[in-house]
Scaffold this motif. Sequence first.
Motif, PDB file in Angstrom:
ATOM      1  N   LEU A  93       0.824  -1.217   0.000  1.00  0.00           N
ATOM      2  CA  LEU A  93       0.000   0.000   0.000  1.00  0.00           C
ATOM      3  C   LEU A  93       0.855   1.264   0.000  1.00  0.00           C
ATOM      4  O   LEU A  93       0.546   2.228  -0.705  1.00  0.00           O
ATOM      5  CB  LEU A  93      -0.925   0.013   1.213  1.00  0.00           C
ATOM      6  N   SER A 101      -4.715  -0.804  -4.493  1.00  0.00           N
ATOM      7  CA  SER A 101      -4.906  -1.100  -3.069  1.00  0.00           C
ATOM      8  C   SER A 101      -5.890  -2.243  -2.851  1.00  0.00           C
ATOM      9  O   SER A 101      -5.706  -3.057  -1.945  1.00  0.00           O
ATOM     10  CB  SER A 101      -5.365   0.149  -2.316  1.00  0.00           C
ATOM     11  N   SER A 104      -3.992  -5.532  -3.159  1.00  0.00           N
ATOM     12  CA  SER A 104      -3.161  -5.788  -1.981  1.00  0.00           C
ATOM     13  C   SER A 104      -4.005  -6.241  -0.792  1.00  0.00           C
ATOM     14  O   SER A 104      -3.651  -7.202  -0.093  1.00  0.00           O
ATOM     15  CB  SER A 104      -2.366  -4.537  -1.601  1.00  0.00           C
ATOM     16  N   ARG A 132      -5.696   2.386   4.297  1.00  0.00           N
ATOM     17  CA  ARG A 132      -6.024   2.878   2.952  1.00  0.00           C
ATOM     18  C   ARG A 132      -6.812   4.185   3.018  1.00  0.00           C
ATOM     19  O   ARG A 132      -6.492   5.163   2.348  1.00  0.00           O
ATOM     20  CB  ARG A 132      -6.828   1.831   2.180  1.00  0.00           C
ATOM     21  N   ILE A 137      -4.929   6.340   0.125  1.00  0.00           N
ATOM     22  CA  ILE A 137      -4.303   5.496  -0.893  1.00  0.00           C
ATOM     23  C   ILE A 137      -5.383   5.023  -1.853  1.00  0.00           C
ATOM     24  O   ILE A 137      -6.427   4.542  -1.440  1.00  0.00           O
ATOM     25  CB  ILE A 137      -3.609   4.282  -0.222  1.00  0.00           C
TER      26      ILE A 137
END
Length: 138
Positions: A93, A101, A104, A132, A137
């Motif tokens: 991230l 993201s 992940s 996140r 992100i």
Amino acid sequence: MRYRSQARELALQALCYFDINRGDPEELIELFCLNFEKTADKNISPFFLNLVNGVTESVVEIDSVIKKYSKNWRLSRMPVVDRNVLRIAAFELLKCSDIPSTVSINEAVEIGKKFGAKGTGSFVNGVLDRIRISEKIE
């Protein structure tokens, strides 16, 4: 199984090994690779090494972020699998902008379910989603 998924699983195993055995990361990775043939696979090796080296080089920063967003959990009290699944995904991230993201997080949840305890998947999902959102992100 896809190559990156295999690399993530191997990275988890390596990082758990490092976490338990403590020592020089270069020596530990060499020993780990001698015992796991898949680490030599040309499709798996580059991503595996990127994850393992990236986490070991950035572990202080990564752990700081995980501590910040894992409510009521100290890193030292987390099961070794949970801690290292979070480290790998947090590294992705924070440092791998080429990986979405959602990928992940989903991979971390699946690996957590496969290798962790009953609640690992939901715990990992909650912490990573807070990272996140809070760190903005994409």
